[in-house]
Design a protein around this motif. Structure first.
Motif, PDB file in Angstrom:
ATOM      1  N   TYR A   9       0.827  -1.195   0.000  1.00  0.00           N
ATOM      2  CA  TYR A   9       0.000   0.000   0.000  1.00  0.00           C
ATOM      3  C   TYR A   9       0.864   1.248   0.000  1.00  0.00           C
ATOM      4  CZ  TYR A   9      -4.009  -2.920   1.101  1.00  0.00           C
ATOM      5  OH  TYR A   9      -5.002  -3.866   1.053  1.00  0.00           O
ATOM      6  N   VAL A  10       0.362   2.277  -0.689  1.00  0.00           N
ATOM      7  CA  VAL A  10       0.927   3.619  -0.631  1.00  0.00           C
ATOM      8  C   VAL A  10      -0.189   4.474  -0.051  1.00  0.00           C
ATOM      9  CG1 VAL A  10       1.909   5.536  -1.923  1.00  0.00           C
ATOM     10  CG2 VAL A  10       2.360   3.187  -2.662  1.00  0.00           C
ATOM     11  N   ASN A  11      -0.021   4.877   1.205  1.00  0.00           N
ATOM     12  CA  ASN A  11      -1.084   5.537   1.965  1.00  0.00           C
ATOM     13  C   ASN A  11      -2.332   4.660   1.946  1.00  0.00           C
ATOM     14  OD1 ASN A  11       0.848   7.488   2.209  1.00  0.00           O
ATOM     15  ND2 ASN A  11      -0.426   9.169   1.534  1.00  0.00           N
ATOM     16  N   ASN A  12      -3.430   5.142   1.376  1.00  0.00           N
ATOM     17  CA  ASN A  12      -4.694   4.400   1.366  1.00  0.00           C
ATOM     18  C   ASN A  12      -4.874   3.519   0.135  1.00  0.00           C
ATOM     19  OD1 ASN A  12      -4.877   6.967  -0.110  1.00  0.00           O
ATOM     20  ND2 ASN A  12      -6.964   6.318  -0.529  1.00  0.00           N
ATOM     21  N   ALA A  13      -3.928   3.556  -0.791  1.00  0.00           N
ATOM     22  CA  ALA A  13      -4.109   2.876  -2.076  1.00  0.00           C
ATOM     23  C   ALA A  13      -3.213   1.645  -2.188  1.00  0.00           C
ATOM     24  CB  ALA A  13      -3.809   3.843  -3.219  1.00  0.00           C
ATOM     25  N   ARG A  14      -3.829   0.547  -2.571  1.00  0.00           N
ATOM     26  CA  ARG A  14      -3.076  -0.702  -2.785  1.00  0.00           C
ATOM     27  C   ARG A  14      -2.499  -0.700  -4.199  1.00  0.00           C
ATOM     28  NH1 ARG A  14      -4.625  -6.776  -3.685  1.00  0.00           N
ATOM     29  NH2 ARG A  14      -2.872  -7.737  -2.622  1.00  0.00           N
ATOM     30  N   ILE A  15      -1.271  -1.142  -4.348  1.00  0.00           N
ATOM     31  CA  ILE A  15      -0.703  -1.305  -5.683  1.00  0.00           C
ATOM     32  C   ILE A  15      -1.316  -2.572  -6.264  1.00  0.00           C
ATOM     33  CG2 ILE A  15       1.385  -1.733  -7.037  1.00  0.00           C
ATOM     34  CD1 ILE A  15       2.920  -0.004  -5.035  1.00  0.00           C
ATOM     35  N   VAL A  16      -2.142  -2.393  -7.293  1.00  0.00           N
ATOM     36  CA  VAL A  16      -2.876  -3.519  -7.875  1.00  0.00           C
ATOM     37  C   VAL A  16      -2.313  -3.955  -9.220  1.00  0.00           C
ATOM     38  CG1 VAL A  16      -5.031  -3.081  -6.630  1.00  0.00           C
ATOM     39  CG2 VAL A  16      -4.626  -1.948  -8.827  1.00  0.00           C
ATOM     40  N   SER A  17      -1.598  -3.085  -9.897  1.00  0.00           N
ATOM     41  CA  SER A  17      -0.987  -3.407 -11.190  1.00  0.00           C
ATOM     42  C   SER A  17       0.419  -2.837 -11.219  1.00  0.00           C
ATOM     43  CB  SER A  17      -1.812  -2.827 -12.345  1.00  0.00           C
ATOM     44  OG  SER A  17      -3.082  -3.383 -12.381  1.00  0.00           O
ATOM     45  N   PRO A  18       1.388  -3.596 -10.696  1.00  0.00           N
ATOM     46  CA  PRO A  18       2.754  -3.071 -10.655  1.00  0.00           C
ATOM     47  C   PRO A  18       3.393  -3.003 -12.038  1.00  0.00           C
ATOM     48  CG  PRO A  18       2.693  -5.312  -9.814  1.00  0.00           C
ATOM     49  CD  PRO A  18       1.273  -4.914 -10.098  1.00  0.00           C
ATOM     50  N   ASN A  19       4.301  -2.061 -12.175  1.00  0.00           N
ATOM     51  CA  ASN A  19       5.143  -1.932 -13.380  1.00  0.00           C
ATOM     52  C   ASN A  19       4.331  -1.864 -14.672  1.00  0.00           C
ATOM     53  OD1 ASN A  19       7.259  -2.224 -11.540  1.00  0.00           O
ATOM     54  ND2 ASN A  19       7.502  -4.390 -11.981  1.00  0.00           N
ATOM     55  N   CYS A  70       5.566   3.478 -13.471  1.00  0.00           N
ATOM     56  CA  CYS A  70       4.224   3.714 -12.939  1.00  0.00           C
ATOM     57  C   CYS A  70       3.587   2.403 -12.501  1.00  0.00           C
ATOM     58  CB  CYS A  70       3.341   4.482 -13.909  1.00  0.00           C
ATOM     59  SG  CYS A  70       3.271   3.872 -15.565  1.00  0.00           S
ATOM     60  N   HIS A  71       2.737   2.564 -11.501  1.00  0.00           N
ATOM     61  CA  HIS A  71       2.033   1.436 -10.904  1.00  0.00           C
ATOM     62  C   HIS A  71       0.557   1.799 -10.808  1.00  0.00           C
ATOM     63  CE1 HIS A  71       5.988  -0.026  -9.825  1.00  0.00           C
ATOM     64  NE2 HIS A  71       6.223   1.111  -9.191  1.00  0.00           N
ATOM     65  N   GLY A  72      -0.307   0.851 -11.142  1.00  0.00           N
ATOM     66  CA  GLY A  72      -1.737   1.059 -10.964  1.00  0.00           C
ATOM     67  C   GLY A  72      -2.092   0.896  -9.501  1.00  0.00           C
ATOM     68  N   VAL A  73      -2.882   1.834  -8.978  1.00  0.00           N
ATOM     69  CA  VAL A  73      -3.293   1.779  -7.573  1.00  0.00           C
ATOM     70  C   VAL A  73      -4.805   1.718  -7.472  1.00  0.00           C
ATOM     71  CG1 VAL A  73      -1.210   2.893  -6.655  1.00  0.00           C
ATOM     72  CG2 VAL A  73      -3.163   4.314  -7.324  1.00  0.00           C
ATOM     73  N   SER A  74      -5.279   1.226  -6.337  1.00  0.00           N
ATOM     74  CA  SER A  74      -6.701   0.944  -6.138  1.00  0.00           C
ATOM     75  C   SER A  74      -7.566   2.168  -5.891  1.00  0.00           C
ATOM     76  CB  SER A  74      -6.863  -0.026  -4.960  1.00  0.00           C
ATOM     77  OG  SER A  74      -6.377   0.589  -3.776  1.00  0.00           O
ATOM     78  N   ASN A  75      -6.977   3.276  -5.529  1.00  0.00           N
ATOM     79  CA  ASN A  75      -7.742   4.475  -5.173  1.00  0.00           C
ATOM     80  C   ASN A  75      -6.969   5.727  -5.537  1.00  0.00           C
ATOM     81  OD1 ASN A  75      -9.942   3.224  -3.571  1.00  0.00           O
ATOM     82  ND2 ASN A  75      -8.267   2.672  -2.197  1.00  0.00           N
ATOM     83  N   VAL A  76      -7.685   6.850  -5.526  1.00  0.00           N
ATOM     84  CA  VAL A  76      -7.019   8.141  -5.575  1.00  0.00           C
ATOM     85  C   VAL A  76      -6.328   8.298  -4.222  1.00  0.00           C
ATOM     86  CG1 VAL A  76      -7.413  10.636  -5.652  1.00  0.00           C
ATOM     87  CG2 VAL A  76      -8.668   9.119  -7.194  1.00  0.00           C
ATOM     88  N   ILE A  77      -5.076   8.686  -4.225  1.00  0.00           N
ATOM     89  CA  ILE A  77      -4.290   8.747  -2.983  1.00  0.00           C
ATOM     90  C   ILE A  77      -4.690   9.950  -2.134  1.00  0.00           C
ATOM     91  CG2 ILE A  77      -1.955   9.081  -2.050  1.00  0.00           C
ATOM     92  CD1 ILE A  77      -0.969   7.274  -4.291  1.00  0.00           C
ATOM     93  N   THR A  78      -4.829   9.679  -0.841  1.00  0.00           N
ATOM     94  CA  THR A  78      -5.127  10.742   0.117  1.00  0.00           C
ATOM     95  C   THR A  78      -4.050  10.757   1.197  1.00  0.00           C
ATOM     96  OG1 THR A  78      -6.508   9.277   1.461  1.00  0.00           O
ATOM     97  CG2 THR A  78      -7.623  10.584  -0.239  1.00  0.00           C
ATOM     98  N   PHE A  79      -3.974  11.884   1.862  1.00  0.00           N
ATOM     99  CA  PHE A  79      -3.065  12.047   2.994  1.00  0.00           C
ATOM    100  C   PHE A  79      -3.930  12.317   4.209  1.00  0.00           C
ATOM    101  CE2 PHE A  79      -0.619  13.032  -0.720  1.00  0.00           C
ATOM    102  CZ  PHE A  79       0.601  12.454  -0.472  1.00  0.00           C
TER     103      PHE A  79
END
Length: 151
Positions: free
Chosen positions: A97-107, A116-125
């Motif tokens: 995970y990067v903050n609230n987003a899971r890496i779902v499609s790496p590389n 770039c990596h596909g993530v599950s959500n728009v990232i929030t802080f």
């Protein structure tokens, strides 16, 4: 990227980054791309496209194998000054995970400057920005370690 559901707005954002040579001053970056579905639901009315891109960018070239080597809860600088990403490994699901987003499609894309990596959500802080006085030495140290771990 099309097969990964990153064929619309996310691709346009990435092309903007790649084609605007002044945007990152030819710096190496990692772009964290929400899927088109998540982007279509995002409320971007409060920020510019540039801020959105910066909020999803690590100022270093990091493939998934680099991120997996980080210890759990590692702080990684964001391209927005005074913001840090928290890289978390989930023991149960084996996810990263990067903050609230899971890496779902790496590389999903890579060239000599951009990963770039596909993530599950728009990232929030979730926390307010840390003091610049506290972060400056940490950011400098982290950036040096990240850059030197590329190969």
């Amino acid at each position: 990227m099309i097969r990964e559901s990153y064929n619309g707005f996310g691709t346009l954002v990435l092309l903007h980054v790649l084609n605007d040579t002044n945007f990152y001053n030819n710096q190496e970056i990692t772009f964290l791309m929400p899927s088109d579905d998540h982007l279509s639901q995002a409320d971007m009315s409060q920020e510019s496209l540039e801020t959105f891109i910066l909020r999803h960018t690590i100022p270093a070239w990091l493939m998934i194998n680099h991120l997996l080597r980080f210890p759990n809860k590692t702080l990684v600088p964001c391209s927005i000054p005074d913001k840090m990403f928290v890289i978390t490994k989930s023991g149960r699901s084996g996810g990263l995970y990067v903050n609230n987003a899971r890496i779902v499609s790496p590389n999903i894309c890579r060239n000599s400057r951009v990963a770039c990596h596909g993530v599950s959500n728009v990232i929030t802080f979730t926390e307010d920005s840390l003091s610049k006085t506290i972060l400056s030495p940490v950011l400098s140290s982290v950036r040096k370690r990240i850059t030197s771990s590329r190969h």
